[in-house]
Design a protein around this motif. Sequence first.
Motif, PDB file in Angstrom:
ATOM      1  N   PHE A 112      46.892  45.193  51.418  1.00 44.20           N
ATOM      2  CA  PHE A 112      46.298  43.863  51.247  1.00 44.20           C
ATOM      3  C   PHE A 112      46.693  42.975  52.415  1.00 44.20           C
ATOM      4  N   SER A 113      46.053  41.815  52.486  1.00 43.08           N
ATOM      5  CA  SER A 113      46.462  40.765  53.414  1.00 43.08           C
ATOM      6  C   SER A 113      46.862  39.562  52.571  1.00 43.08           C
ATOM      7  N   VAL A 114      47.493  38.604  53.206  1.00 38.27           N
ATOM      8  CA  VAL A 114      47.891  37.402  52.482  1.00 38.27           C
ATOM      9  C   VAL A 114      47.333  36.172  53.175  1.00 38.27           C
ATOM     10  N   TYR A 115      47.135  35.136  52.380  1.00 39.09           N
ATOM     11  CA  TYR A 115      46.592  33.878  52.875  1.00 39.09           C
ATOM     12  C   TYR A 115      47.320  32.742  52.171  1.00 39.09           C
ATOM     13  N   THR A 120      46.501  24.800  46.747  1.00 41.21           N
ATOM     14  CA  THR A 120      47.338  25.149  45.598  1.00 41.21           C
ATOM     15  C   THR A 120      48.793  25.348  45.995  1.00 41.21           C
ATOM     16  N   GLN A 121      49.067  25.305  47.301  1.00 37.72           N
ATOM     17  CA  GLN A 121      50.390  25.568  47.849  1.00 37.72           C
ATOM     18  C   GLN A 121      50.940  26.885  47.307  1.00 37.72           C
ATOM     19  N   SER A 122      50.070  27.874  47.358  1.00 35.03           N
ATOM     20  CA  SER A 122      50.443  29.203  46.879  1.00 35.03           C
ATOM     21  C   SER A 122      49.919  30.244  47.854  1.00 35.03           C
ATOM     22  N   ILE A 123      50.315  31.479  47.621  1.00 32.61           N
ATOM     23  CA  ILE A 123      49.902  32.581  48.479  1.00 32.61           C
ATOM     24  C   ILE A 123      48.890  33.416  47.717  1.00 32.61           C
ATOM     25  N   ASP A 124      47.746  33.632  48.343  1.00 31.29           N
ATOM     26  CA  ASP A 124      46.697  34.458  47.753  1.00 31.29           C
ATOM     27  C   ASP A 124      46.762  35.851  48.366  1.00 31.29           C
ATOM     28  N   LEU A 125      46.681  36.858  47.509  1.00 32.13           N
ATOM     29  CA  LEU A 125      46.568  38.235  47.985  1.00 32.13           C
ATOM     30  C   LEU A 125      45.093  38.526  48.229  1.00 32.13           C
ATOM     31  N   LEU A 126      44.766  38.966  49.419  1.00 31.79           N
ATOM     32  CA  LEU A 126      43.392  39.333  49.754  1.00 31.79           C
ATOM     33  C   LEU A 126      43.298  40.847  49.642  1.00 31.79           C
TER      34      LEU A 126
END
Length: 159
Positions: A112-115, A120-126
């Motif tokens: 995965f990649s991260v963004y 939301t001041q959070s990290i999304d998994l792409l």
Amino acid sequence: FAQFSQEIGLASLGASDEDVQKLATCYFFTIEFGLCKQDGQLRAYGAGLLSSIGELKHALSDKACVKMFDPRTTCNQECLITTFQDVYFVSESFEEAKEKMREFAKMIKRPFSVYYNPYTQSIDLLKDTRSIENVVQDLRSDMTTVCDALGKMNTYMGI
């Protein structure tokens, strides 16, 4: 500076222990002992350098070994904690260092990649098309706002 530090943190998510160690070494030689150029002059930004007048003087002297920052080689350098560093790494700018870290992070094997989502001041998994579509939708909205602002500047200010 904060964005550069964040790049290292994002790169570590889901990385192997070996890759995390490489990232930690890059962190050590940048955030702790990093040098950067400003108006052609060598400047210290690393907290370890800024907190030790002796090491700071050494790092900025002609006696210090200073190499260009490249995460692929920096990650293999030994971190010394009881003596001055054998080598210091310099970047032309924080932006350059950040881009080099991004390129280095692409070599880390993970499914995965991260963004970082600033809303939301959070990290999304792409990790699937849906998560990527959500990021693209946010980017489109941001681009619409920026294009609108540019259009208004052109209309009202002749820019």
